[in-house]
Scaffold this motif. Structure first.
Motif, PDB file in Angstrom:
ATOM      1  N   HIS A 229      18.226 -30.489   6.637  1.00 45.39           N
ATOM      2  CA  HIS A 229      17.718 -30.468   5.262  1.00 45.39           C
ATOM      3  C   HIS A 229      17.771 -31.868   4.656  1.00 45.39           C
ATOM      4  O   HIS A 229      16.811 -32.318   4.002  1.00 45.39           O
TER       5      HIS A 229
ATOM      6  N   TRP B  75      29.291 -25.095   4.861  1.00 44.34           N
ATOM      7  CA  TRP B  75      28.905 -23.813   4.288  1.00 44.34           C
ATOM      8  C   TRP B  75      28.713 -23.894   2.781  1.00 44.34           C
ATOM      9  O   TRP B  75      27.879 -23.184   2.215  1.00 44.34           O
ATOM     10  N   THR B  76      29.448 -24.782   2.128  1.00 47.31           N
ATOM     11  CA  THR B  76      29.232 -24.995   0.695  1.00 47.31           C
ATOM     12  C   THR B  76      27.835 -25.544   0.447  1.00 47.31           C
ATOM     13  O   THR B  76      27.121 -25.092  -0.463  1.00 47.31           O
TER      14      THR B  76
ATOM     15  N   SER C  39      23.261 -22.655  12.614  1.00 46.13           N
ATOM     16  CA  SER C  39      23.519 -22.674  11.170  1.00 46.13           C
ATOM     17  C   SER C  39      24.163 -23.974  10.717  1.00 46.13           C
ATOM     18  O   SER C  39      23.803 -24.536   9.682  1.00 46.13           O
TER      19      SER C  39
ATOM     20  N   ASP D  45      25.205 -22.781   1.009  1.00 44.40           N
ATOM     21  CA  ASP D  45      25.172 -21.822  -0.089  1.00 44.40           C
ATOM     22  C   ASP D  45      24.588 -22.437  -1.357  1.00 44.40           C
ATOM     23  O   ASP D  45      23.787 -21.794  -2.060  1.00 44.40           O
ATOM     24  N   GLU D  46      24.973 -23.666  -1.659  1.00 48.35           N
ATOM     25  CA  GLU D  46      24.498 -24.310  -2.889  1.00 48.35           C
ATOM     26  C   GLU D  46      22.993 -24.526  -2.873  1.00 48.35           C
ATOM     27  O   GLU D  46      22.334 -24.482  -3.922  1.00 48.35           O
ATOM     28  N   HIS D  47      22.426 -24.758  -1.691  1.00 46.51           N
ATOM     29  CA  HIS D  47      20.999 -25.023  -1.572  1.00 46.51           C
ATOM     30  C   HIS D  47      20.222 -23.814  -1.055  1.00 46.51           C
ATOM     31  O   HIS D  47      19.014 -23.907  -0.822  1.00 46.51           O
ATOM     32  N   ASP D  48      20.937 -22.689  -0.898  1.00 42.48           N
ATOM     33  CA  ASP D  48      20.304 -21.437  -0.469  1.00 42.48           C
ATOM     34  C   ASP D  48      19.470 -21.657   0.796  1.00 42.48           C
ATOM     35  O   ASP D  48      18.285 -21.303   0.871  1.00 42.48           O
ATOM     36  N   LEU D  49      20.104 -22.243   1.806  1.00 47.36           N
ATOM     37  CA  LEU D  49      19.412 -22.584   3.038  1.00 47.36           C
ATOM     38  C   LEU D  49      19.483 -21.436   4.048  1.00 47.36           C
ATOM     39  O   LEU D  49      20.396 -20.610   4.007  1.00 47.36           O
ATOM     40  N   PRO D  50      18.529 -21.395   4.967  1.00 51.41           N
ATOM     41  CA  PRO D  50      18.513 -20.319   5.978  1.00 51.41           C
ATOM     42  C   PRO D  50      19.721 -20.410   6.906  1.00 51.41           C
ATOM     43  O   PRO D  50      20.289 -21.485   7.115  1.00 51.41           O
ATOM     44  N   LYS D  51      20.092 -19.270   7.481  1.00 50.62           N
ATOM     45  CA  LYS D  51      21.184 -19.206   8.454  1.00 50.62           C
ATOM     46  C   LYS D  51      20.646 -18.620   9.753  1.00 50.62           C
ATOM     47  O   LYS D  51      19.747 -17.786   9.753  1.00 50.62           O
TER      48      LYS D  51
END
Length: 248
Positions: free
Chosen positions: A51, A175-176, A44, A179-185
């Motif tokens: 990205h 983590w910000t 993650s 979350d801001e870019h709605d990326l996979p985990k």
């Protein structure tokens, strides 16, 4: 002149210290082109750098150390990110291959985890980096005490220029961004795994442990050797370890 020998490390380090990740990535690609390569463990915390690479230097090769001991979820996550981000990934295996390593060394990670990491990670990366002059790494200063003093640029012993564009980021920054870019985990995150390596040597960290607290749990080991100097010592012990193989 190979291995980035013409780069003024001191000057460039001062210019790039504190610069946005994309600026450092762009500099590395503009300076070295296809003689630069990144590495990624595809967990993650790796996603923001992957990205940003896909957005700014999509042709940059990304080296993945396929040890043969990864969680299946890690390999699935790698393939997912390759497809979603359009990454240029090259997988590296140990010199003996997965089957050859298991046949010769068995459960080496139980007897000598340093040597296991050396043969499965350090050695394959050293072999691959003979083709490259610059190594882009996603390590951060806040991850471990060993990494706290990592500069944005540093010269490795073999002359390779190590480029660490995320070195100033914190775990919160990572983590910000996710979350801001709605990326996979990574799928194992839901099970409490914050830092993920090979399956036999990784567990979910306990309460109060740091981000990498689940790595090599129960031992004093905190690094695989890619960002330390134990590889040379481990290499000297290879002959003795070769005779200690057990069942897979």
């Amino acid at each position: 002149m190979g291995k980035g020998g013409s780069v003024d490390i001191t000057q460039r380090r001062d210019e790039l210290e504190g610069a946005p990740v994309e600026t450092v990535l762009r500099w590395a690609w503009d300076t070295f082109g296809d003689q630069a390569a990144a590495t990624s463990s595809f967990q993650s915390q790796s996603v923001p750098l992957l990205h940003l690479i896909s957005q700014h230097v999509p042709d940059l090769p990304i080296l993945f150390l396929d040890t043969g001991f990864h969680f299946p979820e890690t390999l699935e996550f790698r393939d997912q990110l390759i497809e979603e981000f359009g990454l240029n990934v090259r997988s590296l295996e140990p010199r003996l291959g997965h089957d050859g390593f298991r046949e010769k060394y068995g459960k080496l990670h139980q007897r000598d985890p340093n040597m296991c990491c050396y043969l499965n990670k350090v050695e394959p990366l050293e072999d691959a980096m003979e083709e490259y002059d610059a190594w882009v790494s996603g390590i951060r200063r806040d991850q471990t005490e060993n990494r706290a003093g990592t500069p944005v640029l540093q010269r490795e012993d073999d002359g390779t220029l190590k480029v660490c564009p995320m070195v100033e980021w914190t775990s919160r920054d990572v983590w910000t961004y996710i979350d801001e870019h709605d990326l996979p985990k990574h799928p194992l995150l839901e099970e409490g795994y914050l830092s993920i390596g090979c399956a036999p040597c990784t567990q979910a960290p306990g309460e109060g442990d740091g981000e990498r607290g689940g790595r090599w749990s129960g031992s004093e080991k905190t690094e695989c050797g890619l960002h330390t100097d134990f590889g040379e010592d481990s290499e000297n012990d290879t002959e003795a370890t070769n005779s200690e193989s057990d069942e897979t």
